[in-house]
Design a protein around this motif. Structure first.
Motif, short mmCIF file in Angstrom:
data_model
loop_
_atom_site.label_atom_id
_atom_site.label_comp_id
_atom_site.label_asym_id
_atom_site.label_seq_id
_atom_site.Cartn_x
_atom_site.Cartn_y
_atom_site.Cartn_z
N ARG A 1 0.79 -1.22 0.00
CA ARG A 1 0.00 0.00 0.00
C ARG A 1 0.83 1.27 0.00
N SER A 2 2.13 1.18 0.26
CA SER A 2 2.94 2.40 0.39
C SER A 2 4.38 2.12 -0.03
N VAL A 3 5.11 3.20 -0.26
CA VAL A 3 6.54 3.06 -0.59
C VAL A 3 7.25 2.36 0.56
N GLU A 4 6.87 2.70 1.78
CA GLU A 4 7.52 2.11 2.95
C GLU A 4 7.29 0.59 3.01
N HIS A 5 6.04 0.17 2.77
CA HIS A 5 5.72 -1.25 2.77
C HIS A 5 6.53 -1.98 1.69
N ALA A 6 6.62 -1.35 0.52
CA ALA A 6 7.36 -1.97 -0.60
C ALA A 6 8.85 -2.08 -0.28
N THR A 7 9.42 -1.01 0.29
CA THR A 7 10.86 -1.06 0.57
C THR A 7 11.14 -2.04 1.71
N ASP A 8 10.18 -2.23 2.63
CA ASP A 8 10.33 -3.28 3.65
C ASP A 8 10.46 -4.65 3.00
N MET A 9 9.64 -4.90 2.00
CA MET A 9 9.67 -6.18 1.28
C MET A 9 11.02 -6.37 0.58
N GLY B 1 5.26 -6.29 -6.44
CA GLY B 1 4.06 -6.10 -7.25
C GLY B 1 3.05 -5.24 -6.51
N VAL B 2 2.49 -4.25 -7.22
CA VAL B 2 1.50 -3.36 -6.60
C VAL B 2 0.22 -3.45 -7.42
N ASN B 3 -0.90 -3.66 -6.75
CA ASN B 3 -2.18 -3.80 -7.45
C ASN B 3 -3.16 -2.72 -7.00
N SER B 4 -3.92 -3.01 -5.93
CA SER B 4 -4.99 -2.11 -5.50
C SER B 4 -4.49 -0.69 -5.25
N ALA B 5 -3.36 -0.58 -4.55
CA ALA B 5 -2.88 0.74 -4.15
C ALA B 5 -2.49 1.58 -5.36
N ALA B 6 -2.08 0.93 -6.46
CA ALA B 6 -1.71 1.68 -7.66
C ALA B 6 -2.95 2.33 -8.28
N VAL B 7 -4.10 1.67 -8.15
CA VAL B 7 -5.35 2.22 -8.68
C VAL B 7 -5.82 3.38 -7.80
N GLU B 8 -5.71 3.15 -6.48
CA GLU B 8 -6.22 4.16 -5.55
C GLU B 8 -5.28 5.36 -5.43
N ASN B 9 -4.00 5.15 -5.69
CA ASN B 9 -3.00 6.22 -5.59
C ASN B 9 -2.05 6.12 -6.78
N PRO B 10 -2.43 6.73 -7.91
CA PRO B 10 -1.67 6.54 -9.16
C PRO B 10 -0.23 7.07 -9.11
N THR B 11 0.13 7.89 -8.12
CA THR B 11 1.51 8.37 -8.07
C THR B 11 2.42 7.41 -7.29
N LEU B 12 1.82 6.36 -6.70
CA LEU B 12 2.61 5.43 -5.87
C LEU B 12 3.73 4.76 -6.67
N LEU B 13 3.41 4.29 -7.89
CA LEU B 13 4.42 3.59 -8.68
C LEU B 13 5.59 4.52 -9.02
N ARG B 14 5.26 5.76 -9.36
CA ARG B 14 6.30 6.74 -9.68
C ARG B 14 7.20 6.98 -8.47
N GLU B 15 6.58 7.20 -7.31
CA GLU B 15 7.37 7.42 -6.08
C GLU B 15 8.25 6.21 -5.79
N LEU B 16 7.68 5.03 -5.97
CA LEU B 16 8.41 3.80 -5.69
C LEU B 16 9.57 3.63 -6.67
N SER B 17 9.34 3.89 -7.95
CA SER B 17 10.41 3.67 -8.93
C SER B 17 11.51 4.70 -8.75
N GLU B 18 11.16 5.90 -8.29
CA GLU B 18 12.22 6.88 -8.02
C GLU B 18 13.06 6.46 -6.83
N GLU B 19 12.46 5.74 -5.92
CA GLU B 19 13.17 5.28 -4.72
C GLU B 19 14.04 4.05 -5.01
#
Lengths: 195, 253
Positions: B84-92, B101-119
């Protein structure tokens, strides 16, 4: 026991590299301290992300000078993926950013007609290696030995010279084949650096 | 030449492997570390682990599972489910995943993938698309929250924007076919293939090698399956022998 120090630039994911060298029986340390890298027996420069961000991360802590010094002293160094590319002179991914310049080559993007990023296993010599990259160097520079893979034309799979091994693929994710390559680097680079 | 990948999938709930049909009716199917080792020995090119836990305890158990699997695994590991968040993804990623892999959260927050890929770099970011035949328009719509939520988002359009959103790969699951063993949704796969240059993993419905051959012919870069491997109907190495005979490039191990 072989002591392996993994450079933590803050942008690379080091967990798989750590797990791999631990499986190989090494004593593994991840560090963001250039002094620990300078004094290490074996050094690994991993890397994901962009060339420019990678160079900035190295320079901000002074890793760039330590890596060049170690290379000039012939000490064991392994570069993985972006870690290989940062050893080169430049990359079209980040125009105007100079690399470490230890490998006289510039990094370019795969041609647009092939799947980019390249995610998956590609043939290298007698085995297969796992890649995750959009950029690569196209030929083996003078003074280095190595092997090529093919993705829209030949590109460099890995390079070696003295105690340095630089892999475009991820040896830590390339199964038993990758582990054998790392074991031979540990052994050979130790012998070479003691000469 | 880049080979075509076979990816077993482990659904994880509170540290155990489970398997359901259409994301429901979960039944216990074993220890994730043992299964990961078995699949690796059987020629898997990569593993996907989906955390299907609905609770906070389940979530933290999933991180322990990722750590334990990473210790034994020398092939790539992609982890998804409820990120659901950059923090959760980086923990993984810190726990040992190579991709998230990001599913629901990408739909609900379309900037999440961009923030994650920049990180972490786009090569670590997988857009997971669960797609179902739409009841309101011609085509497929993205479904989230294990299929409970129909978003109205056109799945093919969604795939078209994956790259610019920051993803490096797409995991495309047919919600209609998942767990049914009726084959991948080839029409959906073909439409997504035409929409994006990114690598696409076909998922949902695999039962035998013919389904995989169809998926590869439609431009899939990898095929994912769960039931056929859990139930020991076949192994990645057995499938690869058959695929090689049919002219599909695979990694022989």
């Amino acid at each position: 026991m072989n002591r392996v120090v993994i450079i933590d630039t803050g942008i690379a994911n080091t967990a798989s590299v750590c797990a791999c060298f631990t499986r190989l029986g090494c004593d593994v340390m991840v560090t963001d301290d250039p002094a620990a890298v300078r004094d290490a027996e074996f050094v690994v420069l991993p890397g994901v992300g962009r060339f420019g961000a990678g160079m900035r991360a190295l320079q901000s802590r002074g890793f760039d000078r330590v890596i060049v010094e170690r290379y000039e002293q012939g000490l064991p160094l392994l570069g993985i993926c972006l870690g290989l590319q940062l050893l080169c002179t430049s990359s079209t991914e980040s125009e105007g950013v100079a690399g470490l310049g230890l490998i006289d080559a510039s990094v370019t993007e795969f041609p647009c007609e092939v799947r980019t990023p390249q995610h998956g296993w590609n043939r290298v010599g007698d085995g297969y290696a796992y890649y995750s990259n959009s950029y690569r160097i196209e030929s083996i520079p003078a003074g280095w030995s190595g092997e090529l893979s093919d993705h829209g034309g030949p590109f460099v799979a890995y390079l070696q010279r003295g105690a340095t091994l630089a892999c475009q693929f991820h040896p830590e994710l390339s199964g038993a084949w990758g582990e054998r390559l790392l074991v031979s680097w540990l052994k050979r680079s130790q012998e070479v650096s003691r000469c | 030449m880049l080979t075509q990948r076979i990816i077993p999938c482990l659904d994880i709930d509170c540290g155990r492997v489970v398997k359901g049909v259409k994301f429901a009716n979960l039944r216990d199917a074993g220890d994730p570390v043992e299964q990961a080792m078995q699949y690796q020995a059987d020629g898997a090119d990569e593993l996907v682990m989906l955390d299907v836990s609905a609770t906070v305890d389940g979530r933290s158990a999933a991180l322990d599972t990722v750590r334990a699997v990473r210790r034994v695994l020398s092939i790539p590991l992609c982890v998804g489910g409820g990120v659901r968040s950059v923090e959760h993804a980086t923990d993984m990623l810190r726990a040992g995943a190579d991709k998230v892999g990001v599913n629901s959260a990408a739909v609900e927050n379309p900037t999440l993938l961009r923030e994650l890929s920049e990180e972490v770099g786009s090569q670590c970011v997988v857009l997971s698309i669960d797609a179902a035949r739409s009841t309101t328009f011609e085509g497929w719509e993205v479904v989230t929250r294990s299929g409970q939520n129909r978003t109205g988002v056109d799945a093919v359009d969604w795939a078209r924007h994956a790259r610019s959103m920051g993803a490096g790969e797409i995991l495309l699951t047919s919600f209609d076919n998942d767990g049914t063993r009726s084959g991948y949704d080839i029409e959906l796969l073909s439409a997504v293939r035409r929409a994006t240059p990114l690598p696409v993993i076909a998922s949902g419905g695999a039962n035998h090698v013919e389904h995989m051959i169809s998926a590869f012919h439609c431009g899939a870069d990898a095929v994912l399956a769960a039931s056929i491997f859990h139930d020991r109907d076949t192994t990645p190495n057995q499938l690869k022998q058959q695929l090689a005979q049919r002219g599909i490039e695979v990694r022989q191990s």
